[in-house]
Design an enzyme around this catalytic site. Sequence first.
Site: not given
Ligand code: CIR
Length: 256
Positions: A18, A60, A66, A131, A164, A251
């Site tokens: 994503l 992802d 996450d 989210r 986030h 992340c």
């Molecule tokens: C997403 O959209 O979930 C991933 N492409 C990126 C997640 C990034 N995670 C974070 O900042 N903790």
Amino acid sequence: MFKNAIVRIPGSNFDAGLTSVSLGRPDFERVLQQHAQYCEALIECGLTITTLDADLRFPDSTFVEDTAVLTPNGAVLTRPGAASREGEVDAIRPAILNYFPSPLTIEAPGTLDGGDICEAGDHFFLGLSHRTNEEGAHQLAAHLAALGYTSSTIDVRAMTSILHLKSGISYIGDNNLVVMEEMADNPQFRSFNLIQVGLDESYAANCVRVNERVLVAAGFPKLTADLQARGFDPLVLEMSEFQKMDGGLSCLSLRF
Ligand code: CIR
């Protein structure tokens, strides 16, 4: 002090994940290179890392942060808010159980991404985002209270520039909070020593204190210099390919 980290190698379908930004398609060779440098940096900071194999079911899944909230007093497995990422928790559970045998959980209809959770000493800021919903934050607040922590929510749903909460703030210890300019006037941050990040360096607001160092994304000289001037020891890492998929430094690992 952190001793351990969990990371996951990016899969060859990383570019199918994503993203909300239009920075081009990630180059997979560079993705792997930047990820390897990130892992080396964690080792340089004194951490022992558990490296999980790429998981092609979840493009992802290298963004392991996450999937869990890990604290010195216990762990909470999350329930990611994007449908394509829900299964990532089952995938990482065995690795977390090695260190936290009885994690708490977020249950439906709650959703929560670890990227929305900012630890600041004994207090946690819980981001309400696209989210993390109110039910998810409510469940986490109860779990954190049981683990001995306080918490409060910060609503970032109207901020289109961040995915986030932790895209916009980072706690780097000793009462220091790095914060993007747009969020700096939040009354909840009043008691902190604020390190403001200008609009031109917003992405760099996601930085990570790891023991004696602060991981900072490359290409943001003002924040790097500011941290140095304040006595921190920045460790600068190339993040261009992860930025293309909305990912930041925090992340890419679970640290504990
Ligand atoms: C997403 O959209 O979930 C991933 N492409 C990126 C997640 C990034 N995670 C974070 O900042 N903790």
